[in-house]
Write an enzyme that holds these catalytic residues in place. Structure first.
Site, PDB file in Angstrom:
ATOM      1  N   PRO A 138       0.814  -1.223   0.000  1.00 19.78           N
ATOM      2  CG  PRO A 138      -0.833  -1.582   1.612  1.00 19.78           C
ATOM      3  CD  PRO A 138       0.500  -2.100   1.144  1.00 19.78           C
ATOM      4  CG  ASP A 139      -0.138   4.101   1.903  1.00 22.35           C
ATOM      5  OD1 ASP A 139      -1.215   4.509   1.414  1.00 22.35           O
ATOM      6  OD2 ASP A 139      -0.055   3.642   3.058  1.00 22.35           O
ATOM      7  NE  ARG A 140       3.515   5.119  -6.792  1.00 24.50           N
ATOM      8  CZ  ARG A 140       3.374   4.301  -7.821  1.00 24.50           C
ATOM      9  NH1 ARG A 140       2.209   3.699  -8.046  1.00 24.50           N
ATOM     10  NH2 ARG A 140       4.393   4.056  -8.625  1.00 24.50           N
ATOM     11  CG  MET A 141       5.353   3.466   1.397  1.00 22.89           C
ATOM     12  SD  MET A 141       6.859   4.435   1.043  1.00 22.89           S
ATOM     13  CE  MET A 141       7.897   3.904   2.407  1.00 22.89           C
TER      14      MET A 141
END
Length: 209
Positions: A185-188
Site C-alpha cells: 500500500p501507499d506505493r511503499m
C-alpha cells in the site's frame, strides 16, 4: 471467492532465498498455483545498434541457474537487435499477485542441439509456421502469409519430423541483475535485487520503491 493475494504481502530479507534462481522458482510456482493466465509470459526489451528500444511479449520456455530461455526467429526485429546489441531486459508482470520480476543480462544463442530438441517438441502447425513466417517483415496482406503456409505444408508433406529452420532458435538471457518487486500500500513497495558484482559474486540489495 476470497482471493488470498488481495491481502497485503511483504518481501523481506528473511523471505529471500540464497540465490536468484531459487527465489524465481518459488515465485514462478506461486504464480502457477494461483492460476494466473500465462505465468510464463514475459516482456522482452531490446535495443538496436542506435539504442532505439523495442519490446514484445514472449513465452519463457525454461530457466536454470544459467539463465532464462526463449525461442524466436533470429531474423526478427528482436533477433536483429540482439545481433547488434546482445543485452536484454525481461519483465514478468504477475499483476494478480502484485508482483513482478525484472531481469537484465547478456543474451547468447543456444547450441543447435538444444534448439532442435525443443523444435521437435512443438506442435506440427507451429513448426510449419516457423518456416512460413519471415517474422517482423512487411507483408502486403494476410493472403501472402496463408500462401506461404500452404507452400510449406506441401514442402514438408512427407517429412517427419519437420527440421528446425536455420534462422530460428533459442536464446538464453544470462542475468547480471534480477529484481523481485512486491506491491504494498501507499506505493511503499518492496524491491529486493540480486546483482552480479563480479564473476560468480552476487550481492543482494534493497531498492527504494
Amino acid at each position: 471467492m476470497r482471493n488470498e493475494y488481495a491481502e497485503e504481502k511483504t518481501l523481506s530479507w528473511d523471505d529471500l532465498a540464497a540465490d536468484w534462481h531459487t527465489q524465481f522458482d518459488r515465485w514462478f510456482h506461486d504464480a502457477v498455483a494461483a492460476g494466473l493466465p500465462e505465468p510464463n509470459a514475459m516482456v522482452v526489451g531490446t535495443a538496436d545498434a542506435d539504442g532505439r528500444p523495442s519490446g514484445r511479449t514472449v513465452l519463457l520456455k525454461g530457466y536454470d541457474p544459467a539463465g532464462f530461455v526463449f525461442f524466436t526467429n533470429y531474423a526478427s526485429r528482436k533477433g536483429g537487435d540482439l545481433a547488434a546489441n546482445p543485452y536484454a531486459s525481461l519483465v514478468f508482470p504477475w499483476f494478480g499477485m502484485q508482483r513482478q520480476v525484472v531481469v537484465t543480462g547478456r543474451v547468447d544463442r543456444l547450441d543447435r542441439a538444444e534448439t532442435e530438441a525443443y523444435f521437435a517438441s512443438r506442435p506440427r502447425g507451429s513448426q510449419l509456421g516457423a518456416w512460413a513466417s519471415t517474422q517482423s517483415s512487411v507483408v502486403a496482406d494476410r493472403s501472402v502469409l496463408e500462401e506461404r503456409y500452404r507452400a510449406v505444408q506441401r514442402r514438408f508433406a512427407d517429412v517427419e519430423p519437420v527440421p528446425a529452420p536455420p534462422h530460428w532458435g533459442g536464446l538464453r538471457v544470462r542475468p547480471d541483475a534480477v529484481e523481485f518487486w512486491q506491491g504494498r500500500p501507499d506505493r511503499m513497495h518492496d524491491r529486493l535485487r540480486y546483482r552480479l558484482a563480479a564473476p560468480g559474486e552476487w550481492v543482494t540489495e534493497r531498492l527504494a520503491p
